[in-house]
Scaffold this active site. Sequence first.
Site, mmCIF file in Angstrom:
data_model
loop_
_atom_site.group_PDB
_atom_site.id
_atom_site.type_symbol
_atom_site.label_atom_id
_atom_site.label_comp_id
_atom_site.label_asym_id
_atom_site.label_seq_id
_atom_site.Cartn_x
_atom_site.Cartn_y
_atom_site.Cartn_z
ATOM 1 N N GLN A 2 -3.154 -11.605 -0.243
ATOM 2 C CA GLN A 2 -2.131 -11.258 -1.251
ATOM 3 C C GLN A 2 -1.156 -12.424 -1.442
ATOM 4 O OE1 GLN A 2 0.107 -7.369 -1.682
ATOM 5 N NE2 GLN A 2 1.604 -8.466 -0.437
ATOM 6 N N SER A 41 2.528 -0.406 7.695
ATOM 7 C CA SER A 41 2.911 0.983 7.378
ATOM 8 C C SER A 41 1.739 1.923 7.648
ATOM 9 C CB SER A 41 3.338 1.088 5.919
ATOM 10 O OG SER A 41 4.344 0.132 5.660
ATOM 11 N N GLN A 80 -2.203 -0.286 -7.517
ATOM 12 C CA GLN A 80 -2.937 -1.111 -6.553
ATOM 13 C C GLN A 80 -3.779 -0.280 -5.572
ATOM 14 O OE1 GLN A 80 0.909 -2.838 -5.111
ATOM 15 N NE2 GLN A 80 -0.056 -2.840 -3.120
ATOM 16 N N HIS A 132 8.682 -5.748 8.098
ATOM 17 C CA HIS A 132 9.523 -5.906 6.899
ATOM 18 C C HIS A 132 10.896 -6.448 7.284
ATOM 19 C CE1 HIS A 132 6.924 -2.440 5.472
ATOM 20 N NE2 HIS A 132 6.782 -3.290 4.475
ATOM 21 N N MET A 168 6.757 -1.697 -0.347
ATOM 22 C CA MET A 168 6.390 -0.337 -0.766
ATOM 23 C C MET A 168 7.053 0.672 0.183
ATOM 24 S SD MET A 168 2.635 -0.440 -2.396
ATOM 25 C CE MET A 168 1.679 -0.364 -0.906
ATOM 26 N N GLY A 169 8.126 0.257 0.848
ATOM 27 C CA GLY A 169 8.832 1.168 1.753
ATOM 28 C C GLY A 169 8.074 1.379 3.043
HETATM 29 O O1 PAF Z 1 2.785 -6.016 0.155
HETATM 30 C C1 PAF Z 1 3.268 -5.017 -0.430
HETATM 31 O O2 PAF Z 1 4.045 -4.224 0.133
HETATM 32 C C2 PAF Z 1 2.879 -4.740 -1.873
HETATM 33 O O3 PAF Z 1 1.562 -5.112 -2.126
HETATM 34 C C3 PAF Z 1 3.828 -5.397 -2.888
HETATM 35 C C4 PAF Z 1 3.814 -6.899 -2.793
HETATM 36 C C5 PAF Z 1 5.238 -4.877 -2.665
HETATM 37 C C6 PAF Z 1 3.397 -5.023 -4.314
HETATM 38 O O4 PAF Z 1 3.395 -3.653 -4.500
#
Ligand code: PAF
Length: 277
Positions: free
Chosen positions: A153, A186, A61, A37, A30-31
Amino acid sequence: MKIIKSIEYLKRIIRESKRNGLIINFIPTMGALHLGHMKLIQKAKRKNSIRIVSIFINPSQFGPNEDFKNYPRTTHNDLNLLRNEDVDIVFLPIENEILKYKTNYKCPNFKIEKILCGKSRPNYFPGVKNIVIKLFDIVQADNSFFGEKDYQQLVVIKKMRDELNFGTNIIPIKTVRNKNGLPLSSRNKYLKNNEIEIANKINKICKYIIPKVKNKLNTTKILADAKRELRMNGIDKIDYLTILTDNLEKRKFLKSKSRIFIAANIGSTRLIDNFPI
Ligand code: PAF
């Protein structure tokens, strides 16, 4: 580095890459990219492959009172980081186009979505599944990389991959932490200086109880003591502090691989973490 917004164009480039024998490695984000990341992206650098990073802040979400509006948007900086890392493709979907994009997949709800974060954030996992299904369908990756920081997740996505027979390997990557053990996120951007000091305590207290937990089947008292310690250190809004197996099941046997899971609010910032035992 190609920056692609169009779904159809991205699909075409992926088809061509596959025809040329390249492996597709995918890192959805999500940047607001940070070193956590970047570690996923570095681990995805492999021979005969291309790396595709998606950046999309997925509205579905977030709950109605959550931080969708304030979620850090740092695309310019993100693109510089990705360029320096020599990423092949950045997918920046147009919100309308990706939200309307239809797939034939329909994912059932899993029991494990109702516990831990799913209990206090009921929109979260349905929203994540909704967007990840679309991304998996578009990218058709050989390997998809997810951080262990969002451990629940990761397990939900693995289950969804199995249920819907997506042909992508899910590659988990260990959490990256600052020097005090705070996992990079983030949302750490929201923390004020004094709150960062408080947040650093979560790691210390959870790490401290690991050896105690290791040898005891009944961990109720250890967790109750740890909660008291967290509260004494200013972490008073604890959503959960619990121990489950790596599959998010109740821990019945000492033999099953397990983790401590925690979610707490520091001020208005929700932090989550997990620690293998
Ligand atoms: O973990 C994340 O950044 C988000 O939940 C994802 C997997 C990109 C889905 O929007």
